[in-house]
Design a protein around this motif. Structure first.
Motif, PDB file in Angstrom:
ATOM      1  N   UNK B 217      72.108  -8.029  44.464  1.00  0.00           N
ATOM      2  CA  UNK B 217      70.676  -7.815  44.344  1.00  0.00           C
ATOM      3  C   UNK B 217      70.231  -6.658  43.787  1.00  0.00           C
ATOM      4  N   UNK B 218      70.796  -5.549  44.126  1.00  0.00           N
ATOM      5  CA  UNK B 218      70.293  -4.180  43.591  1.00  0.00           C
ATOM      6  C   UNK B 218      70.549  -4.266  42.238  1.00  0.00           C
ATOM      7  N   UNK B 219      71.375  -4.716  41.503  1.00  0.00           N
ATOM      8  CA  UNK B 219      71.721  -4.740  40.132  1.00  0.00           C
ATOM      9  C   UNK B 219      70.617  -5.875  39.521  1.00  0.00           C
ATOM     10  N   UNK B 220      70.334  -7.053  40.250  1.00  0.00           N
ATOM     11  CA  UNK B 220      69.046  -7.895  39.549  1.00  0.00           C
ATOM     12  C   UNK B 220      67.917  -7.152  39.757  1.00  0.00           C
ATOM     13  N   UNK B 221      67.615  -5.988  40.614  1.00  0.00           N
ATOM     14  CA  UNK B 221      66.290  -5.215  40.573  1.00  0.00           C
ATOM     15  C   UNK B 221      66.433  -4.604  39.313  1.00  0.00           C
ATOM     16  N   UNK B 222      67.606  -3.878  38.981  1.00  0.00           N
ATOM     17  CA  UNK B 222      67.964  -2.987  38.002  1.00  0.00           C
ATOM     18  C   UNK B 222      67.441  -3.891  36.541  1.00  0.00           C
ATOM     19  N   UNK B 223      67.968  -5.122  36.568  1.00  0.00           N
ATOM     20  CA  UNK B 223      67.551  -6.055  35.579  1.00  0.00           C
ATOM     21  C   UNK B 223      65.923  -6.160  35.156  1.00  0.00           C
ATOM     22  N   UNK B 224      65.481  -6.382  36.471  1.00  0.00           N
ATOM     23  CA  UNK B 224      63.992  -6.624  36.331  1.00  0.00           C
ATOM     24  C   UNK B 224      63.209  -5.210  35.838  1.00  0.00           C
ATOM     25  N   UNK B 225      63.687  -4.077  36.356  1.00  0.00           N
ATOM     26  CA  UNK B 225      63.309  -2.872  35.770  1.00  0.00           C
ATOM     27  C   UNK B 225      63.412  -2.845  34.315  1.00  0.00           C
ATOM     28  N   UNK B 226      64.565  -2.997  33.808  1.00  0.00           N
ATOM     29  CA  UNK B 226      64.837  -2.959  32.314  1.00  0.00           C
ATOM     30  C   UNK B 226      64.099  -4.127  31.661  1.00  0.00           C
ATOM     31  N   UNK B 227      63.773  -5.150  32.296  1.00  0.00           N
ATOM     32  CA  UNK B 227      62.963  -6.333  31.508  1.00  0.00           C
ATOM     33  C   UNK B 227      61.569  -5.873  31.477  1.00  0.00           C
ATOM     34  N   UNK B 228      61.114  -5.197  32.569  1.00  0.00           N
ATOM     35  CA  UNK B 228      59.530  -4.986  32.413  1.00  0.00           C
ATOM     36  C   UNK B 228      59.410  -4.006  31.273  1.00  0.00           C
ATOM     37  N   UNK B 229      60.190  -2.997  31.285  1.00  0.00           N
ATOM     38  CA  UNK B 229      59.859  -1.853  30.544  1.00  0.00           C
ATOM     39  C   UNK B 229      60.380  -1.955  29.063  1.00  0.00           C
ATOM     40  N   UNK B 230      60.948  -2.972  28.649  1.00  0.00           N
ATOM     41  CA  UNK B 230      61.774  -2.993  27.333  1.00  0.00           C
ATOM     42  C   UNK B 230      60.682  -3.125  26.484  1.00  0.00           C
ATOM     43  N   UNK B 231      59.506  -3.835  26.509  1.00  0.00           N
ATOM     44  CA  UNK B 231      58.722  -3.461  25.465  1.00  0.00           C
ATOM     45  C   UNK B 231      58.179  -1.888  25.060  1.00  0.00           C
ATOM     46  N   UNK B 232      58.184  -1.243  26.002  1.00  0.00           N
ATOM     47  CA  UNK B 232      58.025   0.275  25.591  1.00  0.00           C
ATOM     48  C   UNK B 232      59.176   0.724  24.868  1.00  0.00           C
ATOM     49  N   UNK B 233      60.233   0.422  25.321  1.00  0.00           N
ATOM     50  CA  UNK B 233      61.480   0.753  24.604  1.00  0.00           C
ATOM     51  C   UNK B 233      61.414   0.404  23.082  1.00  0.00           C
ATOM     52  N   UNK B 234      61.033  -0.871  22.850  1.00  0.00           N
ATOM     53  CA  UNK B 234      61.058  -1.350  21.543  1.00  0.00           C
ATOM     54  C   UNK B 234      59.889  -0.663  20.480  1.00  0.00           C
ATOM     55  N   UNK B 235      58.739  -0.848  21.327  1.00  0.00           N
ATOM     56  CA  UNK B 235      57.611  -0.064  20.633  1.00  0.00           C
ATOM     57  C   UNK B 235      57.523   1.225  20.291  1.00  0.00           C
ATOM     58  N   UNK B 236      58.271   2.083  21.034  1.00  0.00           N
ATOM     59  CA  UNK B 236      58.309   3.600  21.351  1.00  0.00           C
ATOM     60  C   UNK B 236      58.177   4.320  19.700  1.00  0.00           C
ATOM     61  N   UNK B 237      59.243   3.566  19.165  1.00  0.00           N
ATOM     62  CA  UNK B 237      59.362   3.982  17.559  1.00  0.00           C
ATOM     63  C   UNK B 237      58.557   3.388  16.561  1.00  0.00           C
ATOM     64  N   UNK B 238      57.943   2.129  16.857  1.00  0.00           N
ATOM     65  CA  UNK B 238      56.938   1.484  16.056  1.00  0.00           C
ATOM     66  C   UNK B 238      55.654   2.344  15.612  1.00  0.00           C
ATOM     67  N   UNK B 239      55.327   1.954  14.281  1.00  0.00           N
ATOM     68  CA  UNK B 239      54.045   2.557  13.927  1.00  0.00           C
ATOM     69  C   UNK B 239      52.881   2.363  14.793  1.00  0.00           C
ATOM     70  N   UNK B 240      52.054   3.209  15.010  1.00  0.00           N
ATOM     71  CA  UNK B 240      50.841   3.150  15.716  1.00  0.00           C
ATOM     72  C   UNK B 240      50.195   1.968  15.250  1.00  0.00           C
ATOM     73  N   UNK B 241      49.299   1.264  16.092  1.00  0.00           N
ATOM     74  CA  UNK B 241      48.275   0.045  15.578  1.00  0.00           C
ATOM     75  C   UNK B 241      48.800  -1.478  15.755  1.00  0.00           C
ATOM     76  N   UNK B 242      48.512  -2.218  14.735  1.00  0.00           N
ATOM     77  CA  UNK B 242      48.965  -3.471  14.740  1.00  0.00           C
ATOM     78  C   UNK B 242      50.634  -3.576  14.706  1.00  0.00           C
TER      79      UNK B 242
END
Lengths: 474, 474, 474
Positions: B217-242
């Motif tokens: 169960x706790x591991x699944x909660x970890x998955x949820x947290x990773x899933x939720x914030x994954x867009x931040x990870x991918x976008x963090x080094x992308x260029x600002x804007x579109x």
């Protein structure tokens, strides 16, 4: 009777999901393109990248995702052997319903030049739609198969979109945080489904319904996460500027009042003044449900506090007296008490909105009246900011007229959801939907390949050690 | 043989850590100073404080830290008696590797006028480097001492920096979300280490490898947290804007498709259609691994959805068929299945990048072509915005040429990591590194002063009560 | 003796809370109105909505709320049967204290034209006040009733506001992250209370004080959450721009150094080099406590690293040697070791601030000297930015003078809190406050209607199975 049918998900769940995802993919390929905020080709050379719409709400979006997938997931994981199902189904439904809402809302609101135009904002509004499904599922949690839950989402999303269109677009009711369109709708839809799915065999409770120590603790942590990020949820659709600031401020004040009132009321009603976990897990959030209808109005912090106090009182009284009453009298099984957390506070919030509209003078809004109440404000003569003019502004309703439309919005939301939910529930009774038999309800092991929870295991073991007969299937 | 050596960390772990922290402190004192965003003295009097670089990524940085330390920590805590080690070692390695990367990257990329210039952005890029270590460790989790893990980090970080330099700076491969440089690299480095550390004694599994109900169960909660914030990870080094907006949108769409596909596929492959926890914990994230290579390209939402579906399919098929196959045939022990979550989806993402470059016409990017593909775009004649010109822009490669360089980047990442990992693994076999003996693997109690997990305790107790012999060391 | 009085909360807790919430509501109705950032009517028609004060700190505010309610709640939940109390009381106190601080600070700092003016920023500063209560409660956790904790909050908040006024407003000590005014104050207030509440019966420990495997794991997760968001906490009150950037950078560096030092030191001091959970849960955060006093100064990253190393060393040595010493010699019971995490690092940070002021030349700040050190900087002749002039700037103190005032601030904070805490503790001994008797300390079941934790249950069961007498009330 329910034991006659197979509970195996094999083939059925994969078929439904692959078909759904395939159909959606086809629609994406044929109809979905970027909107003006995400399309590279349509950016003008001198556009300011930091002014992209993304930055107006991305951190709110992340907060809301955390609320829904972690906060709500954990809150629902309060039963000792149903925590994995709660978190996993919540996650499954959230994705299914959001994708579905993306398409339904897309064709309804963002379809032009033969294409649905997509940006992150669409996903935000689609998640609002998905929340209704997650709330409704609380009424039947543990008594339904994932197939049933997905079919419910399939029916509920279009109905939500229609209900919202009637309430917000047609009636021009004001509801910035979704109290009427989302919480009231979701609650009575879920109760409608639950009435249709009534099971006499569960009328006297089920041994696996109870929390364990740790499931209660994790559920409380879920409440904390929801409580913390609730202001982001309420504010995410409010207008930028002072309106959004008020929405955040009011939400914090109302939630804080709900928190203190919940501790007080729970202690008052329980034997020896002990605190009841389900009260703390739910009623501390009640103000957040109610505030949505009035979050950006000039209700003053005192008004927000009153709303928090009244909502949490109603929520706890609902848990203590109304849920048992409804269960006995009209055979309404409401697993997570969504009527107490979403129904009663939702109605209180909607009524609060009517009171606020009648009570607060227009002067309290100054030039912002057009933003907060487009249909109520007189048509603007000369406005410099483009975004202050919006649909409904030409209506020029009086406050009393607007109050009537708010009441009509509440009525529409209530009727559409209850009837729609009941009809959906009838569909969910179809025999091939793998509904769990009574004795396998509230049990993760039915649909998941898992270890038994240690609690159950220990109890079983202890009984065996002591050569006692096992009662209640524990 | 492995039992001959002491497993005590005393002296060895403190020595390594104090020496490391001391050496780094010395380097900080001698060489590290503020960059232009953090140095008070170099601020011009009319600088706009709200334009400080901090605000462009601070909330993404916090999201990523939450992913790594809480989300990934919990995800790795899936074994019943190894949760504390998983969270604590993850935390230890993250700090060790980030500080180390700060120095290595600092001297490589931010050294001028005799000083390394430091701002929060350096910590963000250093954390990307650290992620490789956290992923690689998944291959050998539970079979290694903290000393071994830290030595692995010591070797992996410089190699990652070299690999990234070859792939991104030399070959000018495009990889905004780190699919090639980070996930593929980390996976094959970890597998290289694992091959070198092969243990015949663990070939047939270990009783403590299994999850308990709560660890699942706790591991699944970890998955949820990773899933939720994954867009931040991918976008963090992308260029600002579109570009950043597209990255977020694509990541959400691909993750959501992965989620639905994972439920469908897991149910299809398991007996009675039951859902497998390790599938849900991992494959729901597979799309996020793959999307990194193409996140800011104009792949359309449909393309993102396809990537999510294919990646999660590959991930689950990997768990079901490839992991057992590799374990039997080439003695590859992959504790957390990183080949399924990072290797296969990483390769799929890299190939997806090549397809996207060949397929999508330049017109889809308009004036933004220079931002997304510096080496592919023709040299700009007249550009008004300073930040649109960047390294590589003068190359003027054709799309086919760029596609070849992408493939070369993937190849370099694969070879460097696999060879480097294997050599590192040979170093980790040195006898004084406190490697746990087979029977004490996957056991928190070896290196932590803790209570035994109740699950183990109950099992032991029950066996004792029943006068049964204990098998498997449980 | 303590058993003579009832431990029932009925009537007493509801009365206190309803009276408190009612009184506050009355004050809200009579005196509280919107500030200029939340009042719709006072917005000028051409105001830029995206420039509303909300956006300068809302995401930091959410981070801090997550730290306090989830992070700190879980960290405190380290005892095997007191996790629910830890999370719930932490939540209760946070709301009670924040609302109370809102009123106290409101009348002290935001009262003009007959009204207290309220925006979200007030709630942020009120939460800082509330943090002192949450920290202080750590000293007496498990040995106090919720009534006692709320009364403590009632006394501590006004004293904190006075202490902060003396230190920051009168003495003009610099303390951007609350090391002196918050951590040192909270620690010695809590210890003062604990001395007054000394219980000989708990001198030799209590069987329920110990962690279980899962409570240790959840507590570590709480540490992770606190660790991740600590930069937001420290930076939230720093000036926008390079000062805030430095605060974030320093906080990360100091926390990271604390983390590595904690692993090293814990392993050095424990038998066989095993890692001690309470060291990891606490000392990894020690640098964050110390950095507050110097976060925006030009201490260089190396300075931040030194502070982190020294603080975590002191914290672990405190746990290992000082806590037992104090417990034996001066009967100081410090349940969560707040003296080790907040007292010692707080004093180290305050001393570090003095050293930094004496050591760092004014030139390191350039034109920003006025922002970082209003009382130290020479009066400004010609400044273009309105926000750079602030209270204290006309003082023109030398660095040595400022250092003396810093020391005086530390002294004031120490004396006011210790004496105030002791006197508060005497009040908390009043007999009708439902203080738990010794044998029911550290037990959720006393004030909560819950399932017993499985751990306890299993132990009991096992003893019964084996026909062993139960000692220690487990």
């Amino acid at each position: 009777m329910s034991k006659v049918f197979s509970t195996s998900l094999r083939c059925r769940l994969p078929c439904l999901l692959f078909f759904f995802q395939g159909a959606l993919l086809l629609l994406f390929i044929l109809f979905v393109t970027y909107d003006e905020h995400t399309d590279a080709a349509s950016q003008s050379p001198d556009a300011d990248p930091s002014a992209n719409q993304l930055y107006a709400f991305f951190s709110l979006f992340q907060d809301i995702q955390l609320m829904l997938l972690v906060g709500l997931g954990l809150l629902l994981a309060f039963m000792k052997g149903y925590g994995i199902s709660a978190v996993a189904y919540n996650f499954l439904m959230a994705n299914f319903a959001t994708q579905w809402a993306l398409i339904v809302q897309g064709f309804m609101h963002h379809y032009h030049q033969g294409k649905v135009h997509l940006g992150l904002y669409n996903i935000l509004t689609a998640e609002f739609a998905a929340v209704t499904v997650l709330i409704s599922a609380g009424a039947v949690l543990g008594r339904t198969s994932p197939l049933q839950l997905l079919l419910m989402a399939l029916c509920e999303i279009p109905l939500y979109v229609v209900g919202e269109w009637l309430t917000v677009t047609r009636l021009q009711a004001v509801d910035v945080g979704g109290t009427i369109t989302l919480h009231v709708f979701a609650c009575y839809f879920g109760l409608g489904v639950s009435i249709a799915l009534y099971r006499p065999g569960l009328q006297r409770g089920h041994p696996k319904e109870n929390p364990s120590y740790l499931s209660d603790l994790l559920s409380l942590v879920g409440t904390m996460i929801l409580w913390v990020f609730w202001p982001s949820f309420i504010a995410s659709l409010a207008r930028q500027g002072d309106a959004q600031h008020r929405a955040v401020l009011h939400t914090w004040v109302t939630l804080s009042s709900s928190a203190l009132t919940s501790f007080a009321t729970s202690s008052l009603l329980e034997k020896k003044g002990k605190l009841n976990m389900s009260h703390l897990q739910n009623a501390t959030l009640a103000g957040g449900v109610a505030i949505g209808a009035v979050a950006d109005m000039a209700i003053t912090p005192a008004g927000a506090s009153v709303l928090g106090i009244v909502s949490s009182l109603a929520c706890i009284l609902g848990f203590k007296y109304m849920t048992p009453f409804l269960a006995t009298k009209i055979h309404l099984q409401d697993q997570c008490g969504i009527h107490n957390l979403h129904g009663l506070p939702g109605i209180i919030g909607a009524v609060g909105g009517i009171v606020a509209i009648l009570w607060i003078p227009d002067e309290a809004y100054g030039l912002r009246l057009h933003q907060v109440f487009p249909p109520h404000a007189p048509p603007l003569g000369n406005i410099s900011m483009a975004e202050t003019t919006s649909e409904g502004q030409e209506l020029g309703r009086t406050a009393s007229q607007q109050a009537l439309y708010q009441a009509a919005g509440l009525g529409v939301s209530f009727v559409v959801s209850l009837v729609g939910g009941y009809l959906t529930g009838l569909v969910l009774k179809l025999p091939f939907l793998a509904q769990p038999p009574d004795d396998l309800c509230f049990d993760d092991a039915l649909y998941f390949k898992i270890q038994e929870p240690v609690e159950t295991w220990c109890v079983v073991q202890a009984h065996e050690d002591l050569h006692l007969p096992l009662k209640d299937n524990v």
